[in-house]
Write an enzyme that holds these catalytic residues in place. Structure first.
Site, mmCIF file in Angstrom:
data_model
loop_
_atom_site.group_PDB
_atom_site.id
_atom_site.type_symbol
_atom_site.label_atom_id
_atom_site.label_comp_id
_atom_site.label_asym_id
_atom_site.label_seq_id
_atom_site.Cartn_x
_atom_site.Cartn_y
_atom_site.Cartn_z
ATOM 1 N N LYS A 65 -59.903 -4.810 41.878
ATOM 2 C CA LYS A 65 -58.597 -5.443 42.166
ATOM 3 C C LYS A 65 -58.443 -5.859 43.633
ATOM 4 O O LYS A 65 -57.857 -6.896 43.924
ATOM 5 C CB LYS A 65 -57.453 -4.496 41.783
ATOM 6 N N ASP A 101 -48.811 -5.717 37.284
ATOM 7 C CA ASP A 101 -48.449 -4.309 37.041
ATOM 8 C C ASP A 101 -46.974 -4.072 37.343
ATOM 9 O O ASP A 101 -46.324 -3.234 36.720
ATOM 10 C CB ASP A 101 -49.298 -3.374 37.915
ATOM 11 N N GLY A 128 -47.203 10.166 43.798
ATOM 12 C CA GLY A 128 -48.485 9.477 43.858
ATOM 13 C C GLY A 128 -48.386 8.299 44.819
ATOM 14 O O GLY A 128 -47.289 7.772 45.060
HETATM 15 P P1 NAP Z 1 -55.687 5.808 42.273
HETATM 16 O O1 NAP Z 1 -55.446 4.620 43.125
HETATM 17 O O2 NAP Z 1 -57.027 6.432 42.234
HETATM 18 O O3 NAP Z 1 -54.602 6.940 42.692
HETATM 19 C C1 NAP Z 1 -54.654 8.236 42.139
HETATM 20 C C2 NAP Z 1 -53.404 9.011 42.525
HETATM 21 O O4 NAP Z 1 -53.428 10.291 41.838
HETATM 22 C C3 NAP Z 1 -53.318 9.340 44.021
HETATM 23 O O5 NAP Z 1 -51.967 9.387 44.407
HETATM 24 C C4 NAP Z 1 -53.949 10.745 44.074
HETATM 25 O O6 NAP Z 1 -53.545 11.512 45.194
HETATM 26 C C5 NAP Z 1 -53.360 11.341 42.814
HETATM 27 N N1 NAP Z 1 -54.121 12.505 42.361
HETATM 28 C C6 NAP Z 1 -55.335 12.517 41.749
HETATM 29 N N2 NAP Z 1 -55.705 13.795 41.482
HETATM 30 C C7 NAP Z 1 -54.706 14.597 41.942
HETATM 31 C C8 NAP Z 1 -54.511 16.007 41.969
HETATM 32 N N3 NAP Z 1 -55.414 16.850 41.448
HETATM 33 N N4 NAP Z 1 -53.364 16.495 42.515
HETATM 34 C C9 NAP Z 1 -52.433 15.641 43.032
HETATM 35 N N5 NAP Z 1 -52.572 14.293 43.036
HETATM 36 C C10 NAP Z 1 -53.699 13.778 42.499
HETATM 37 O O7 NAP Z 1 -55.338 5.496 40.740
HETATM 38 P P2 NAP Z 1 -54.266 4.444 40.157
HETATM 39 O O8 NAP Z 1 -54.955 3.172 39.862
HETATM 40 O O9 NAP Z 1 -53.076 4.453 41.032
HETATM 41 O O10 NAP Z 1 -53.927 5.127 38.735
HETATM 42 C C11 NAP Z 1 -53.237 6.356 38.647
HETATM 43 C C12 NAP Z 1 -52.975 6.698 37.188
HETATM 44 O O11 NAP Z 1 -52.163 5.690 36.602
HETATM 45 C C13 NAP Z 1 -54.244 6.752 36.311
HETATM 46 O O12 NAP Z 1 -54.092 7.824 35.409
HETATM 47 C C14 NAP Z 1 -54.235 5.438 35.562
HETATM 48 O O13 NAP Z 1 -54.856 5.522 34.294
HETATM 49 C C15 NAP Z 1 -52.737 5.219 35.386
HETATM 50 N N6 NAP Z 1 -52.378 3.788 35.276
HETATM 51 C C16 NAP Z 1 -51.654 3.393 34.202
HETATM 52 C C17 NAP Z 1 -51.288 2.060 34.085
HETATM 53 C C18 NAP Z 1 -50.497 1.620 32.886
HETATM 54 O O14 NAP Z 1 -50.509 0.428 32.577
HETATM 55 N N7 NAP Z 1 -49.780 2.525 32.247
HETATM 56 C C19 NAP Z 1 -51.655 1.123 35.063
HETATM 57 C C20 NAP Z 1 -52.393 1.566 36.169
HETATM 58 C C21 NAP Z 1 -52.761 2.917 36.258
HETATM 59 P P3 NAP Z 1 -54.451 11.544 46.533
HETATM 60 O O15 NAP Z 1 -54.097 10.295 47.301
HETATM 61 O O16 NAP Z 1 -54.033 12.789 47.196
HETATM 62 O O17 NAP Z 1 -55.887 11.565 46.079
#
Ligand code: NAP
Length: 280
Positions: A65, A101, A128
Site C-alpha cells: 500500500k 478503507d 492501535g
Molecule cells: P499494522 O499496520 O501491522 O498495525 C498493527 C497494530 O496492532 C499496531 O497498532 C500494533 O501495535 C498492534 N498490535 C499488534 N500486536 C499487538 C499486541 N500484542 N499488543 C498490542 N498491540 C498490538 O496492521 P493494520 O494493517 O493496521 O491491521 C490491523 C488489523 O486490522 C489486522 O488484524 C487486520 O486484519 C485488520 N484490518 C481489517 C480491515 C477490514 O476491512 N476490516 C482492514 C484493514 C485491516 P504496535 O505499533 O505497538 O506494534
C-alpha cells in the site's frame, strides 16, 4: 471484457475475489477479478505495466500500500492524507490511487448505527496506530466528534499518527496504560490492532465502567465475533464487527472498473461469513 485484480504478497487468503465475483455475477457483467502475487521488488514494475496487460485497475493489499502510494501518477486527497493506496485505476492514461478503507469503515458504521449516530459521541477511543488505524482516525475526523484518543502499545507510533493527521478533528495521544481511564468517557471504542484475531491474544479491556450508550467496534473479522465484541455484547453495549468494513471498502473500486455501483447486501455478507466459518 473488463479485468481487475487484487495484488499482494502473499495473496492466496484474500477474500476480495469472492466479493467482486459475487457482484459481477449479480449484475450479469462479463468481467473478471483475479488474485496476483507480486513480490515487493517487482511491484513498481507491476504498477507501470498492469494497464498494458489489459487490466482496468485493482486493489492493493499488504505489503504494497505504501509503495503504491509513492509510485502512482495521481492520488486522491484521501490517499494523500493517509500516505497509502489500496485502489488503482487508469484515467487519461495515468495510474490513479485512492484509499477506500476510510469510506469502508465509515459506511459500515453509518449503516450499523443509523444516521447522525456521531451526535451522541463526544469522545472516541481508537486503539492501535497501524495502517488501518490511520484510515479509521481520518474517517472519524470528518465527523463532529469532540475528541479522539489514540492509544497504542508503541507510544511513538501513536504520536506519529497524531502528528501526521493533525489538522482535522481534535486528536490526543493516550498512553496504553491509560486506556482503562478513557473507557468511561468514550461513546465509541474501536479496536484497530490485530489483537483478537484468530491465533492472537484477545484485546482485554475492562468494560465495566463503559457508558451504557457506548458503541464498541472491532475491525478484526476473523473471528467475526472477537472476544472484545463478545465482552461488549455481554454488557449490552452496541457492537459493530469488522466484516462490513471489508465489504464496503470494495464498493468504489468495483464502481470505477465495472461502471456499476454495487450494494453490500445480506446475501454478500452471508457468502463471506460462510467462507470465514469454513476456514476455521
Ligand atoms: P499494522 O499496520 O501491522 O498495525 C498493527 C497494530 O496492532 C499496531 O497498532 C500494533 O501495535 C498492534 N498490535 C499488534 N500486536 C499487538 C499486541 N500484542 N499488543 C498490542 N498491540 C498490538 O496492521 P493494520 O494493517 O493496521 O491491521 C490491523 C488489523 O486490522 C489486522 O488484524 C487486520 O486484519 C485488520 N484490518 C481489517 C480491515 C477490514 O476491512 N476490516 C482492514 C484493514 C485491516 P504496535 O505499533 O505497538 O506494534
Amino acid at each position: 471484457m473488463t479485468k481487475a485484480f487484487v495484488v499482494g504478497h502473499p495473496i492466496k487468503h484474500s477474500r476480495s475475489p469472492l466479493i467482486h465475483g459475487h457482484w459481477l455475477k449479480q449484475h450479469g457483467l462479463a468481467g473478471s477479478y483475479e488474485r496476483i502475487d507480486v513480490a515487493p521488488a517487482d511491484f513498481p514494475e507491476f504498477l507501470k505495466t498492469f494497464a498494458a496487460r489489459g487490466f482496468a485497475g485493482g486493489n492493493v493489499t499488504i505489503p504494497h500500500k505504501e509503495t503504491a502510494y509513492l509510485n502512482v501518477d495521481r492520488r486522491t486527497a484521501k490517499a494523500e492524507r493517509l500516505k497509502a493506496v489500496n485502489t488503482l485505476w487508469i484515467e487519461d492514461g495515468l495510474v490513479w490511487g485512492d484509499n477506500t478503507d476510510v469510506v469502508g469503515f465509515m459506511s459500515h458504521l453509518d449503516r450499523s448505527l443509523g444516521k447522525s449516530w456521531e451526535q451522541a459521541v463526544e469522545t472516541a477511543l481508537v486503539i492501535g496506530a497501524g495502517g488501518a488505524a490511520r484510515a479509521i482516525v481520518a474517517g472519524l475526523q470528518d465527523r463532529p466528534i469532540g475528541r479522539i484518543f489514540v492509544a497504542n502499545r508503541t507510544l511513538s507510533k501513536a504520536t506519529e499518527l497524531v502528528r501526521d493527521l493533525a489538522g482535522g478533528g481534535m486528536l490526543e495521544v493516550l498512553p496504553w496504560e491509560e486506556i482503562g481511564g478513557a473507557i468511561a468517557k468514550a461513546g465509541l471504542i474501536v479496536n484497530t490492532t490485530s489483537l483478537g484475531m484468530a491465533g492472537q491474544p484477545a484485546l482485554d479491556l475492562e468494560l465495566a465502567g463503559a457508558r451504557s450508550d457506548a458503541v464498541v467496534a472491532d475491525i478484526v473479522y476473523v473471528p467475526l465475533k472477537t472476544p472484545l465484541l463478545a465482552a461488549a455484547e455481554a454488557r449490552h453495549l452496541r457492537i459493530v464487527d469488522g466484516l462490513g468494513m471489508l465489504l464496503h471498502q470494495a464498493v468504489p473500486g468495483f464502481s470505477r472498473w465495472f461502471g456499476v455501483t454495487p450494494d453490500v447486501t445480506p446475501e454478500l455478507r452471508a457468502l463471506i461469513v460462510a467462507d470465514i466459518e469454513g476456514e476455521r
